[in-house]
Design an enzyme around this catalytic site. Structure first.
Site, mmCIF file in Angstrom:
data_model
loop_
_atom_site.group_PDB
_atom_site.id
_atom_site.type_symbol
_atom_site.label_atom_id
_atom_site.label_comp_id
_atom_site.label_asym_id
_atom_site.label_seq_id
_atom_site.Cartn_x
_atom_site.Cartn_y
_atom_site.Cartn_z
ATOM 1 N N LYS A 52 0.846 -1.203 0.000
ATOM 2 C CA LYS A 52 0.000 0.000 0.000
ATOM 3 C C LYS A 52 0.877 1.247 0.000
ATOM 4 O O LYS A 52 0.598 2.226 -0.702
ATOM 5 C CB LYS A 52 -0.950 -0.026 1.213
ATOM 6 N N GLN A 96 -4.265 -1.488 9.602
ATOM 7 C CA GLN A 96 -4.307 -2.823 8.993
ATOM 8 C C GLN A 96 -4.947 -3.814 9.965
ATOM 9 O O GLN A 96 -4.575 -3.884 11.136
ATOM 10 C CB GLN A 96 -2.881 -3.265 8.613
ATOM 11 N N ASP A 119 -10.989 3.074 4.396
ATOM 12 C CA ASP A 119 -11.425 1.675 4.297
ATOM 13 C C ASP A 119 -12.945 1.584 4.163
ATOM 14 O O ASP A 119 -13.473 0.568 3.723
ATOM 15 C CB ASP A 119 -11.039 0.911 5.578
HETATM 16 N N1 GUN Z 1 -6.992 -6.615 6.295
HETATM 17 C C1 GUN Z 1 -7.382 -7.347 5.231
HETATM 18 N N2 GUN Z 1 -7.979 -6.569 4.301
HETATM 19 C C2 GUN Z 1 -7.978 -5.314 4.801
HETATM 20 C C3 GUN Z 1 -8.460 -4.063 4.300
HETATM 21 O O1 GUN Z 1 -9.041 -3.949 3.215
HETATM 22 N N3 GUN Z 1 -8.253 -2.992 5.119
HETATM 23 C C4 GUN Z 1 -7.646 -3.085 6.326
HETATM 24 N N4 GUN Z 1 -7.508 -1.981 7.052
HETATM 25 N N5 GUN Z 1 -7.186 -4.235 6.824
HETATM 26 C C5 GUN Z 1 -7.355 -5.337 6.045
#
Ligand code: GUN
Length: 297
Positions: A52, A96, A119
């Site tokens: 990311k 995350q 998100d």
């Molecule tokens: N863990 C797995 N997928 C995601 C996501 O799309 N966003 C976040 N913040 N954590 C994740």
């Protein structure tokens, strides 16, 4: 002929569009900023967060990474979120998931300023999505919609079967499919671990989105001819490879591709879209917070 969907190619196109909007914001003196927060030792989570951050660099977004030792008390994470909420250079905040067991996930999600919740997991943003007035569509299901659009799969009037009911993928995916909107208007079935006869449901589907996190649980026997198969699952399975593992989807690719008209591989299917849509939401967040309009596709 089965189309093997190239997620990287679709994501590259979206990222180029998003980068163009980021440049436009920059011309107006606004640099979109994304803070990622990792409170985990999990190898997969570390990899995803670094991907990311790399995507930020490539898209003209200022990426700021924060790590918190998973042994620290929950308050350390909450205080960090408070500081990021107050920081005008930060337009998007991504913590995350999963966070350690001693940290309450709901409290984390509710602590993030809903305007910075790229998100789309804050209850306010979930509510807006369900109400048909989304601010930030959750990245993975939004990416699935972009894949279907890129492959000219119109969901209107189709039977869409979502396998998995997670807050991150299954629930928002079902909500997007049911909306009176482009990429929606489908008849939606949500299957999960208590579904009595999964195969009976998936065999009825025009579109299957597999997001249960169970390696290769869906095979060709469970699908009808001509189905579109989107595999969101990505599990590290021990293997005799250099890294000691391989990445396995929720779909048994070899048998499923005999039935499907189009199918995503793992890796290289949905994953790149999740990251592209995070960049999209971050640029949208910067636009909303600065008042500088951008027309995101
Ligand atoms: N863990 C797995 N997928 C995601 C996501 O799309 N966003 C976040 N913040 N954590 C994740």
């Amino acid at each position: 002929m089965t189309t093997i969907i190239d997620g990287n190619e679709i994501a590259d196109r979206i990222r180029a569009d998003v980068a163009e909007r980021a440049r436009r914001l920059n011309d107006e003196g606004v640099t979109p900023g994304l803070a990622t927060v990792l409170m985990s030792d999990d190898g997969g989570s570390k990899t995803y967060v670094s991907m990311k951050q790399r995507a930020c660099e490539e898209t003209g977004i200022e990426g700021i990474h924060h790590e918190i030792d998973p042994g620290e008390p929950a308050e350390v994470l909450f205080d960090r979120i408070d500081r990021l909420n107050e920081d005008p250079a930060v337009h998007g905040i991504l913590v995350q998931m999963p966070v350690p067991d001693h940290v309450d996930t709901r409290t984390v999600l509710e602590r993030i300023d809903p305007m910075k919740d790229v998100d789309g997991f804050h209850p306010e943003n979930v509510g807006r999505l369900v109400a048909g007035n989304a601010r930030y569509k959750p990245c993975t299901p939004h990416g699935v919609q972009k894949i279907l659009a890129a492959c000219d799969v119109d969901t209107e009037g189709k039977d869409a079967v979502v396998v998995g009911r997670s807050d991150i993928v299954g629930k928002p995916m079902a909500n997007l499919f049911v909306q009176r909107d482009q990429g929606g208007n489908a008849t939606v079935t949500v299957c999960h671990s208590r579904t009595a006869d999964l195969a009976a449901k998936t065999r009825e589907a025009d579109v299957v989105v597999a997001a249960a996190g169970v390696p290769e649980m869906i095979d060709g026997e469970m699908l009808s001819d001509g189905v579109t198969v989107i595999d969101v699952g990505i599990t590290r399975v021990e293997a005799d490879t250099e890294k000691g593992y391989e990445l396995v989807g929720d779909v048994d690719f070899e048998s499923a591709k005999e039935k499907a008209s189009a199918i995503t591989p793992v890796p290289g299917g949905v994953g790149p879209l999740t990251i592209a849509m995070l960049m999209y939401n971050t640029v949208k967040a910067a636009s909303l917070q600065s008042g500088v309009p951008v027309d995101l596709p």
